[in-house]
Write a protein that holds these residues in place. Structure first.
Motif, PDB file in Angstrom:
ATOM      1  N   ARG A 249      -3.727  -7.666  -2.118  1.00 51.54           N
ATOM      2  CA  ARG A 249      -4.042  -6.448  -1.373  1.00 51.54           C
ATOM      3  C   ARG A 249      -2.832  -5.526  -1.283  1.00 51.54           C
ATOM      4  NH1 ARG A 249      -7.756  -8.299   3.858  1.00 51.54           N
ATOM      5  NH2 ARG A 249      -9.512  -9.113   2.647  1.00 51.54           N
ATOM      6  N   ARG A 250      -1.669  -6.128  -1.032  1.00 55.39           N
ATOM      7  CA  ARG A 250      -0.445  -5.336  -0.940  1.00 55.39           C
ATOM      8  C   ARG A 250      -0.137  -4.659  -2.272  1.00 55.39           C
ATOM      9  NH1 ARG A 250       4.585  -8.529   1.356  1.00 55.39           N
ATOM     10  NH2 ARG A 250       3.260  -8.467   3.211  1.00 55.39           N
ATOM     11  N   LYS A 251      -0.368  -5.383  -3.355  1.00 59.41           N
ATOM     12  CA  LYS A 251      -0.148  -4.837  -4.691  1.00 59.41           C
ATOM     13  C   LYS A 251      -1.070  -3.660  -4.968  1.00 59.41           C
ATOM     14  CE  LYS A 251      -0.500  -6.285  -9.554  1.00 59.41           C
ATOM     15  NZ  LYS A 251      -0.722  -7.436 -10.449  1.00 59.41           N
ATOM     16  N   ILE A 252      -2.356  -3.820  -4.606  1.00 58.19           N
ATOM     17  CA  ILE A 252      -3.328  -2.739  -4.822  1.00 58.19           C
ATOM     18  C   ILE A 252      -2.948  -1.507  -4.010  1.00 58.19           C
ATOM     19  CG2 ILE A 252      -5.726  -2.053  -4.401  1.00 58.19           C
ATOM     20  CD1 ILE A 252      -6.504  -4.969  -5.068  1.00 58.19           C
ATOM     21  N   ASN A 253      -2.586  -1.710  -2.745  1.00 60.91           N
ATOM     22  CA  ASN A 253      -2.204  -0.584  -1.893  1.00 60.91           C
ATOM     23  C   ASN A 253      -0.955   0.107  -2.407  1.00 60.91           C
ATOM     24  OD1 ASN A 253      -4.362  -1.018  -0.149  1.00 60.91           O
ATOM     25  ND2 ASN A 253      -3.185  -2.374   1.187  1.00 60.91           N
ATOM     26  N   TYR A 254      -0.012  -0.681  -2.887  1.00 67.84           N
ATOM     27  CA  TYR A 254       1.228  -0.119  -3.417  1.00 67.84           C
ATOM     28  C   TYR A 254       0.953   0.722  -4.666  1.00 67.84           C
ATOM     29  CZ  TYR A 254       6.049   0.055  -5.111  1.00 67.84           C
ATOM     30  OH  TYR A 254       7.272   0.479  -5.550  1.00 67.84           O
ATOM     31  N   LEU A 255       0.071   0.225  -5.530  1.00 61.32           N
ATOM     32  CA  LEU A 255      -0.281   0.970  -6.739  1.00 61.32           C
ATOM     33  C   LEU A 255      -1.011   2.266  -6.400  1.00 61.32           C
ATOM     34  CD1 LEU A 255      -1.414  -1.815  -9.242  1.00 61.32           C
ATOM     35  CD2 LEU A 255       0.586  -0.347  -9.415  1.00 61.32           C
ATOM     36  N   ARG A 256      -1.905   2.209  -5.431  1.00 63.95           N
ATOM     37  CA  ARG A 256      -2.607   3.431  -5.017  1.00 63.95           C
ATOM     38  C   ARG A 256      -1.619   4.469  -4.498  1.00 63.95           C
ATOM     39  NH1 ARG A 256      -7.589   0.514  -1.752  1.00 63.95           N
ATOM     40  NH2 ARG A 256      -8.897   0.057  -3.588  1.00 63.95           N
ATOM     41  N   LYS A 257      -0.656   4.014  -3.718  1.00 65.86           N
ATOM     42  CA  LYS A 257       0.364   4.920  -3.182  1.00 65.86           C
ATOM     43  C   LYS A 257       1.186   5.523  -4.325  1.00 65.86           C
ATOM     44  CE  LYS A 257       4.225   4.900   0.116  1.00 65.86           C
ATOM     45  NZ  LYS A 257       5.362   5.104  -0.794  1.00 65.86           N
ATOM     46  N   LEU A 258       1.568   4.692  -5.290  1.00 64.52           N
ATOM     47  CA  LEU A 258       2.330   5.181  -6.433  1.00 64.52           C
ATOM     48  C   LEU A 258       1.551   6.232  -7.222  1.00 64.52           C
ATOM     49  CD1 LEU A 258       4.054   2.023  -7.977  1.00 64.52           C
ATOM     50  CD2 LEU A 258       5.175   4.011  -6.963  1.00 64.52           C
ATOM     51  N   GLU A 259       0.280   5.928  -7.483  1.00 68.99           N
ATOM     52  CA  GLU A 259      -0.544   6.845  -8.259  1.00 68.99           C
ATOM     53  C   GLU A 259      -0.701   8.186  -7.549  1.00 68.99           C
ATOM     54  OE1 GLU A 259      -4.052   4.571  -8.808  1.00 68.99           O
ATOM     55  OE2 GLU A 259      -3.229   3.375 -10.458  1.00 68.99           O
ATOM     56  N   THR A 260      -0.883   8.122  -6.227  1.00 63.63           N
ATOM     57  CA  THR A 260      -0.996   9.363  -5.454  1.00 63.63           C
ATOM     58  C   THR A 260       0.289  10.168  -5.521  1.00 63.63           C
ATOM     59  OG1 THR A 260      -2.556   8.325  -3.917  1.00 63.63           O
ATOM     60  CG2 THR A 260      -1.444  10.312  -3.153  1.00 63.63           C
ATOM     61  N   GLU A 261       1.425   9.486  -5.377  1.00 62.49           N
ATOM     62  CA  GLU A 261       2.716  10.173  -5.425  1.00 62.49           C
ATOM     63  C   GLU A 261       2.978  10.773  -6.806  1.00 62.49           C
ATOM     64  OE1 GLU A 261       5.481   7.196  -4.256  1.00 62.49           O
ATOM     65  OE2 GLU A 261       5.082   7.448  -2.089  1.00 62.49           O
ATOM     66  N   ILE A 262       2.599  10.035  -7.865  1.00 63.27           N
ATOM     67  CA  ILE A 262       2.808  10.534  -9.225  1.00 63.27           C
ATOM     68  C   ILE A 262       1.971  11.790  -9.479  1.00 63.27           C
ATOM     69  CG2 ILE A 262       2.332  10.022 -11.660  1.00 63.27           C
ATOM     70  CD1 ILE A 262       3.168   7.121 -11.067  1.00 63.27           C
ATOM     71  N   ILE A 263       0.714  11.758  -9.024  1.00 64.09           N
ATOM     72  CA  ILE A 263      -0.163  12.915  -9.217  1.00 64.09           C
ATOM     73  C   ILE A 263       0.328  14.104  -8.407  1.00 64.09           C
ATOM     74  CG2 ILE A 263      -2.487  13.806  -8.749  1.00 64.09           C
ATOM     75  CD1 ILE A 263      -3.559  11.044  -9.508  1.00 64.09           C
ATOM     76  N   ASP A 264       0.707  13.860  -7.149  1.00 67.43           N
ATOM     77  CA  ASP A 264       1.205  14.956  -6.306  1.00 67.43           C
ATOM     78  C   ASP A 264       2.454  15.597  -6.907  1.00 67.43           C
ATOM     79  OD1 ASP A 264      -0.831  14.534  -4.537  1.00 67.43           O
ATOM     80  OD2 ASP A 264       0.369  13.387  -3.091  1.00 67.43           O
ATOM     81  N   GLU A 265       3.344  14.753  -7.421  1.00 65.42           N
ATOM     82  CA  GLU A 265       4.572  15.272  -8.029  1.00 65.42           C
ATOM     83  C   GLU A 265       4.272  16.078  -9.286  1.00 65.42           C
ATOM     84  OE1 GLU A 265       8.850  13.629  -9.788  1.00 65.42           O
ATOM     85  OE2 GLU A 265       7.453  12.258  -8.804  1.00 65.42           O
ATOM     86  N   ALA A 266       3.304  15.587 -10.085  1.00 68.44           N
ATOM     87  CA  ALA A 266       2.931  16.295 -11.311  1.00 68.44           C
ATOM     88  C   ALA A 266       2.298  17.650 -10.998  1.00 68.44           C
ATOM     89  CB  ALA A 266       1.977  15.440 -12.134  1.00 68.44           C
ATOM     90  N   ILE A 267       1.483  17.699  -9.948  1.00 62.43           N
ATOM     91  CA  ILE A 267       0.878  18.974  -9.542  1.00 62.43           C
ATOM     92  C   ILE A 267       1.950  19.943  -9.056  1.00 62.43           C
ATOM     93  CG2 ILE A 267      -0.625  20.053  -7.809  1.00 62.43           C
ATOM     94  CD1 ILE A 267      -2.372  17.532  -7.939  1.00 62.43           C
TER      95      ILE A 267
END
Length: 279
Positions: A249-267
């Motif tokens: 669960r921690r891994k999934i949450n961490y990946l979701r956070k990373l993906e959100t941060e990567i997309i926000d930074e790219a935008i």
């Protein structure tokens, strides 16, 4: 290295500064450096020559079949395969990168309080599907001479008894003194064959001591505790499972956070845009 023998006589080899070619099929080339890394270290010269020859032939057959497939397979099937290859390539790279990020930034420690909290919340999901026991036992050779002494000490199991049993442990066929760990009944059936699924009610009882015998040996067994089918499993027994669930669960949450941060930074950097039809 044996591969160099091929380099000196193959008419397709290029200049020393360029990659050395071992074989060609159409516009595709097999290079020396591609094969050299695959040769097991220490392989005899004659074996390495055979290895390289077989590799070249297999490579050529694959390339020729691939070429025929591209010509003869329907266009829609080729498009489907190309999409699958591209998806696999993307998945391979992104999965490796995600795992690297997780290993660097995700916490892998689970505290006792976290284990306890999850256990209390999910107790009903931890009902046992088989009996589990805390047990200590010894398997003796059939003709072991000092059986009564060993039996007495295993049953009593004080500090001096443990030291004594440890000192003569090499004479036993099998032993288990760690009676603080829960063990599945199916494991007991494997370790102590006279105990079976059919007769377990007779033997797997709390605080019971008994002796069993078969053609292989004599089994001295002390049952400390028992948990029956459909009882709630004790926390120590399910702790490894809970830990894996929490880490997942921690891994999934961490990946979701990373993906959100990567997309926000790219935008923000205008590297990512979504186009919509405005009518």
């Amino acid at each position: 290295m044996a591969v160099l023998l091929f380099a000196s006589c193959d008419p397709y080899f290029k200049t020393k500064e360029e990659k050395r070619v071992l074989a060609r099929v159409g516009e595709d080339y097999l290079y020396l450096e591609d094969v050299a890394l695959l040769i097991p270290e220490g392989m005899a010269k004659v074996d390495s020559i055979s290895f390289v020859t077989n590799y070249i032939n297999n490579w050529a057959a694959d390339q020729l079949l691939l070429s025929k497939a591209k010509i003869n397979l329907p266009e829609e099937k080729l498009s489907e395969f190309n999409a699958l290859v591209e998806n696999y390539r993307t998945d391979l790279y992104t999965r490796a990168y995600k795992e690297a990020l997780i290993s660097q930034g995700s916490d892998s420690l689970i505290s006792d309080s976290q284990l306890q909290y999850f256990y209390e919340q999910e107790k009903e999901n931890f009902k046992l599907k088989e009996r589990i026991v805390k047990v200590r036992f010894i398997e003796l050779p059939v003709n072991f001479l000092n059986k009564e002494e060993v039996s007495t000490r295993l049953r009593r199991f004080k500090e001096e008894d443990v030291r004594y049993l440890d000192s003569i442990g090499v004479q036993f066929k099998k032993l288990n003194f760690n009676d603080s760990i829960w063990v599945r009944s199916s494991r007991i059936f494997e370790e102590i064959p006279p105990i079976t699924f059919e007769n377990q009610d007779r033997y797997l009882k709390k605080s019971q001591f008994f002796e069993l015998k078969d053609s292989l040996g004599v089994y001295l067994v002390k049952i400390e505790e028992v948990k029956k089918l459909n009882e709630i499993a004790p926390l120590p027994f399910v702790a490894p499972t809970i830990k894996q669930v929490l880490l997942s669960r921690r891994k999934i949450n961490y990946l979701r956070k990373l993906e959100t941060e990567i997309i926000d930074e790219a935008i923000k950097d205008k590297e990512f845009e979504v186009y919509t039809d405005e009518k």
